[in-house]
Design a protein around this motif. Sequence first.
Motif, short mmCIF file in Angstrom:
data_model
loop_
_atom_site.label_atom_id
_atom_site.label_comp_id
_atom_site.label_asym_id
_atom_site.label_seq_id
_atom_site.Cartn_x
_atom_site.Cartn_y
_atom_site.Cartn_z
N SER A 110 48.63 -24.22 -94.73
CA SER A 110 48.47 -23.67 -93.38
C SER A 110 49.09 -22.28 -93.26
N GLN A 145 41.16 -32.63 -89.12
CA GLN A 145 42.34 -33.50 -89.23
C GLN A 145 41.93 -34.87 -89.80
N GLY A 158 45.90 -26.31 -94.04
CA GLY A 158 45.40 -25.79 -92.77
C GLY A 158 44.12 -26.49 -92.37
N LYS A 162 43.81 -26.24 -86.64
CA LYS A 162 44.81 -25.17 -86.74
C LYS A 162 44.14 -23.80 -86.83
N ASP A 165 43.34 -22.83 -83.41
CA ASP A 165 44.56 -22.40 -82.69
C ASP A 165 44.91 -20.94 -83.01
N HIS A 166 44.59 -20.50 -84.23
CA HIS A 166 44.94 -19.14 -84.63
C HIS A 166 44.01 -18.08 -84.01
#
Length: 214
Positions: A110, A145, A158, A162, A165-166
């Motif tokens: 990640s 996930q 990652g 995620k 989210d970035h």
Amino acid sequence: MDYRIHSHRNALTILENEPEFQEAWAEVQHILRKITDDMIIDCYNTHYQQKNKSLSTTINRLLKEEFTSFSWSGESPIFQEAKYKDVKGDYWRLDFAKDDISIEVAFNHSTVIAWNLLKPVLASELNHVQKAIQTKLGIIICATQEMKVAGNFDGAIGTYEKFIDHLRPLRNQLSVPLLIIGLDAPKTFMLGEIKQGNKKLGSVVKLDNPELSV
DNA sequence: TAGATCTCAGGAACCGTGGC
DNA sequence: GCCACGGTTCCTGAGATCTA
């Protein structure tokens, strides 16, 4: 494989409607749908059962075989200067590229999410380092996930969630359209974990009721 | 060409944080 | 206080590259 997608800066609209992208986008969808649970199991059992605990190398291998069979160039350098072009590994390279699209397959840690997001941007934006490739849009392929759990991936990878989210905090830096593709967990099996001495290995576990898969 | 060395991705271990 | 989860750092093994 089933997958979910997240569109950044209208990437999906562009892929579906701009003629210059439509053929390549159709190939990407075809390749992802073509890879079945049975192909993954077969490849894992043949090549990686004695070496790896997760499906990361298996899926990487299958994607590489399929993309190269559709004439996507593998490990394309982003820059022409030898300092960046000849460096070992994939640091300044795209996993796959064709026409105006660059693709990154991202099952790594990640901590390198931001770098994986930036690479297609570097390939698409002008740069004062001479470019080896010029694309207009990037695609990131990663694990959801659910796939992380079912594929026995490392806890530190990652995930699709995620990556999304970035996107917001990096919006100004990620100036080109990006499509994030999250690979869903296999429907018919999961990878359990077994211990062989001190080494952890994966083990294919068929799901009796696929509806109950993670 | 074979052995030595280097590089890097994957995985393990450790640590911090938050929920209960 | 315990446990689960996520992030960071370190270790290891495989493959690539170098050198004699």
